[in-house]
Design an enzyme around this catalytic site. Structure first.
Site, PDB file in Angstrom:
ATOM      1  N   LEU A 159      66.840   4.193  28.759  1.00  0.00           N
ATOM      2  CA  LEU A 159      66.081   3.159  28.063  1.00  0.00           C
ATOM      3  C   LEU A 159      66.073   1.728  29.141  1.00  0.00           C
ATOM      4  O   LEU A 159      66.559   2.409  30.114  1.00  0.00           O
ATOM      5  CB  LEU A 159      66.834   1.948  26.994  1.00  0.00           C
ATOM      6  CG  LEU A 159      67.563   3.013  26.089  1.00  0.00           C
ATOM      7  CD1 LEU A 159      68.744   2.271  24.940  1.00  0.00           C
ATOM      8  CD2 LEU A 159      66.228   2.494  25.324  1.00  0.00           C
ATOM      9  N   PRO A 160      64.438   1.037  29.187  1.00  0.00           N
ATOM     10  CA  PRO A 160      63.799   0.071  30.013  1.00  0.00           C
ATOM     11  C   PRO A 160      65.221  -0.446  31.248  1.00  0.00           C
ATOM     12  O   PRO A 160      65.307  -0.783  32.284  1.00  0.00           O
ATOM     13  CB  PRO A 160      62.922  -0.555  29.988  1.00  0.00           C
ATOM     14  CG  PRO A 160      62.843  -0.398  28.834  1.00  0.00           C
ATOM     15  CD  PRO A 160      63.929   1.255  27.893  1.00  0.00           C
ATOM     16  N   THR A 182      68.880   3.030  34.743  1.00  0.00           N
ATOM     17  CA  THR A 182      69.562   2.017  35.271  1.00  0.00           C
ATOM     18  C   THR A 182      70.166   0.669  35.103  1.00  0.00           C
ATOM     19  O   THR A 182      69.050   0.044  35.125  1.00  0.00           O
ATOM     20  CB  THR A 182      68.324   2.090  37.135  1.00  0.00           C
ATOM     21  OG1 THR A 182      68.095   3.402  36.920  1.00  0.00           O
ATOM     22  CG2 THR A 182      69.092   1.519  38.160  1.00  0.00           C
ATOM     23  N   LYS A 188      73.260   4.541  42.923  1.00  0.00           N
ATOM     24  CA  LYS A 188      71.980   4.612  42.031  1.00  0.00           C
ATOM     25  C   LYS A 188      70.946   3.487  42.756  1.00  0.00           C
ATOM     26  O   LYS A 188      69.840   3.132  43.387  1.00  0.00           O
ATOM     27  CB  LYS A 188      71.629   4.694  41.066  1.00  0.00           C
ATOM     28  CG  LYS A 188      70.685   4.352  40.196  1.00  0.00           C
ATOM     29  CD  LYS A 188      69.027   5.165  40.749  1.00  0.00           C
ATOM     30  CE  LYS A 188      68.018   4.941  39.779  1.00  0.00           C
ATOM     31  NZ  LYS A 188      66.848   6.001  40.655  1.00  0.00           N
ATOM     32  N   LYS A 241      63.806  -5.131  38.908  1.00  0.00           N
ATOM     33  CA  LYS A 241      65.709  -4.523  38.507  1.00  0.00           C
ATOM     34  C   LYS A 241      66.406  -3.927  38.685  1.00  0.00           C
ATOM     35  O   LYS A 241      66.750  -4.840  39.184  1.00  0.00           O
ATOM     36  CB  LYS A 241      64.691  -4.115  36.462  1.00  0.00           C
ATOM     37  CG  LYS A 241      65.534  -4.260  35.955  1.00  0.00           C
ATOM     38  CD  LYS A 241      66.471  -2.585  35.868  1.00  0.00           C
ATOM     39  CE  LYS A 241      65.584  -1.540  35.484  1.00  0.00           C
ATOM     40  NZ  LYS A 241      66.553  -0.254  34.947  1.00  0.00           N
TER      41      LYS A 241
HETATM   42  P1  NAD Z   1      59.551   3.537  30.225  1.00  0.00           P
HETATM   43  O1  NAD Z   1      59.562   2.092  29.920  1.00  0.00           O
HETATM   44  O2  NAD Z   1      58.620   4.943  30.568  1.00  0.00           O
HETATM   45  O3  NAD Z   1      61.101   4.203  29.129  1.00  0.00           O
HETATM   46  C1  NAD Z   1      61.969   3.914  28.167  1.00  0.00           C
HETATM   47  C2  NAD Z   1      61.829   4.516  26.758  1.00  0.00           C
HETATM   48  O4  NAD Z   1      62.292   3.535  25.780  1.00  0.00           O
HETATM   49  C3  NAD Z   1      60.190   3.845  26.084  1.00  0.00           C
HETATM   50  O5  NAD Z   1      59.671   4.884  25.539  1.00  0.00           O
HETATM   51  C4  NAD Z   1      60.651   2.795  25.210  1.00  0.00           C
HETATM   52  O6  NAD Z   1      59.274   2.872  23.998  1.00  0.00           O
HETATM   53  C5  NAD Z   1      62.234   3.117  24.487  1.00  0.00           C
HETATM   54  N1  NAD Z   1      62.963   1.812  24.080  1.00  0.00           N
HETATM   55  C6  NAD Z   1      61.739   0.414  24.436  1.00  0.00           C
HETATM   56  N2  NAD Z   1      63.437  -0.407  23.699  1.00  0.00           N
HETATM   57  C7  NAD Z   1      64.075   0.864  22.642  1.00  0.00           C
HETATM   58  C8  NAD Z   1      64.838   0.673  22.425  1.00  0.00           C
HETATM   59  N3  NAD Z   1      65.451  -1.022  21.347  1.00  0.00           N
HETATM   60  N4  NAD Z   1      65.805   1.618  21.461  1.00  0.00           N
HETATM   61  C9  NAD Z   1      64.644   3.423  21.910  1.00  0.00           C
HETATM   62  N5  NAD Z   1      63.777   2.686  22.792  1.00  0.00           N
HETATM   63  C10 NAD Z   1      63.328   1.664  23.504  1.00  0.00           C
HETATM   64  O7  NAD Z   1      60.337   3.543  31.394  1.00  0.00           O
HETATM   65  P2  NAD Z   1      61.261   4.399  32.640  1.00  0.00           P
HETATM   66  O8  NAD Z   1      59.896   4.989  33.661  1.00  0.00           O
HETATM   67  O9  NAD Z   1      61.319   6.275  31.705  1.00  0.00           O
HETATM   68  O10 NAD Z   1      62.405   4.380  33.078  1.00  0.00           O
HETATM   69  C11 NAD Z   1      63.890   4.820  31.941  1.00  0.00           C
HETATM   70  C12 NAD Z   1      65.199   4.052  32.456  1.00  0.00           C
HETATM   71  O11 NAD Z   1      65.247   5.410  34.100  1.00  0.00           O
HETATM   72  C13 NAD Z   1      65.010   3.116  33.507  1.00  0.00           C
HETATM   73  O12 NAD Z   1      66.151   2.270  33.863  1.00  0.00           O
HETATM   74  C14 NAD Z   1      64.686   2.971  34.742  1.00  0.00           C
HETATM   75  O13 NAD Z   1      64.824   2.112  35.732  1.00  0.00           O
HETATM   76  C15 NAD Z   1      64.655   4.493  35.208  1.00  0.00           C
HETATM   77  N6  NAD Z   1      64.948   5.343  35.871  1.00  0.00           N
HETATM   78  C16 NAD Z   1      63.276   5.384  35.753  1.00  0.00           C
HETATM   79  C17 NAD Z   1      62.452   6.522  37.081  1.00  0.00           C
HETATM   80  C18 NAD Z   1      61.106   6.461  37.183  1.00  0.00           C
HETATM   81  O14 NAD Z   1      60.498   6.873  38.445  1.00  0.00           O
HETATM   82  N7  NAD Z   1      59.481   6.018  35.797  1.00  0.00           N
HETATM   83  C19 NAD Z   1      63.329   6.964  37.807  1.00  0.00           C
HETATM   84  C20 NAD Z   1      64.916   7.278  37.926  1.00  0.00           C
HETATM   85  C21 NAD Z   1      65.786   6.122  37.033  1.00  0.00           C
END
Ligand code: NAD
Length: 298
Positions: A67-68, A98, A173, A242
């Protein structure tokens, strides 16, 4: 024979490819996401769709969340832990988002009150690593759970055990992401300087990548998303901001100076304001370019 059914909450940029790898590895999945568009491709691949996090918790013993923000992870964990324990199958909550050590600790305590163990397992390697199943998985959980969660995490990437303390994976991380942000920020500055001074950006990258300046931005982000001006590497600037804020706050709490880290935090905050928090993190170069009056393009 199909493996056990897992829950997966949050199937966005990172969650979707991780979930696909779990399906390929033979697991059955029950997924939930607030975005219908995010759910659709996995539903087409055979994942069951739940209507709420609670419904996911009643379908699987192990639930993964991607989740974000820390606030959303807390909200989902609270929703799960406030439901009736009798209807819930869930025993293990694996957070691959994260969120920082503080929230990891709070989530672990809230879930423990319901007999659920929180597994702290943030990941690094970006969308590319998530697709290939080669993420670095920073695992912190009770030692006797490591073998239980290993088959679930192995299709996602390589597991590094950081200890039993909830939040140790998150601390690792934050350290990693500060370095990744620093590489992107400083590579942006030197590339803009070189181009303004008359150097060819492709030749610059060739030299840097054969020399001691080589880093994750010069190897991957500049050639793939900045020189071609696509700005689509797959991570939102608001989410990197963040992570960097979580890191500088954690360092301040521990009494560790982060002079460079705080400068990077400001550059990210300015970029997020100017480009919008959903813009790709590679747009950080635009802040430097707009100031200098040149573009880094191949
Ligand atoms: P993203 O925004 O693409 O995906 C998050 C998903 O969560 C979305 O599909 C959104 O609709 C869903 N969501 C939001 N609120 C929700 C809720 N209340 N209930 C259910 N679903 C909900 O983000 P991401 O890039 O996939 O990142 C996700 C996590 O992973 C973050 O914490 C980010 O910091 C971490 N991360 C991201 C990356 C990257 O390169 N994108 C790499 C490592 C870690």
């Amino acid at each position: 024979m199909a493996k056990e059914r897992l829950g997966f909450i949050g199937v966005g940029r990172m969650g979707d490819p991780m979930a696909r790898n779990l399906l390929t590895a033979g697991f059955e999945l029950t997924i939930y996401d607030t975005s219908a568009a995010a759910i659709q491709p996995l539903k087409a691949l055979g994942a069951q769709v739940a209507k709420s996090p609670l419904e996911v918790a009643s379908a699987a013993e192990v639930v993964i969340v991607s989740l974000p923000t820390p606030a959303i992870v807390q909200k989902v964990a609270l929703e799960i832990s406030s439901g009736p324990s009798s209807g819930s199958k869930m025993k293990i909550f694996i957070d691959v988002s994260t969120t920082g050590p503080k929230v990891a600790g709070e989530v672990a305590a809230a879930l423990a009150a319901k007999g659920i163990t929180a597994v702290d397992a943030p990941v690094s390697g970006g969308v590319g690593g998530a697709r290939k199943g080669t993420l670095a998985v920073m695992l912190a959980c009770p030692r006797d759970l490591v073998e239980r969660v290993r088959p679930v995490l192995e299709p996602i990437g390589k597991i590094f055990f950081l200890g039993e303390h909830p939040g140790s994976g998150q601390l690792m991380k934050l350290a990693n992401n500060m370095l990744s942000a620093a590489a992107l920020a400083v590579t942006s500055e030197v590339m803009v300087m070189g181009v303004k001074g008359g150097l060819d950006p492709k030749v610059m990258l060739d030299v840097i990548n054969s020399g001691t300046g080589r880093n994750s931005a010069s190897v991957d982000k500049f050639p793939k998303a900045i020189l071609p001006r696509t700005f689509d590497f797959g991570f939102a600037i608001g989410l990197l901001l963040k992570d960097v804020k979580l890191c500088t706050d954690e360092a301040a709490g521990l009494g560790v100076p982060m002079i460079c880290g705080n400068a990077i935090r400001e550059l990210l905050a300015i970029t997020s304001l100017r480009q919008g928090s959903d813009a790709d993190f590679t747009t950080i170069v635009k802040t430097v370019e707009e100031w200098a009056g040149v573009e880094v393009k191949g």
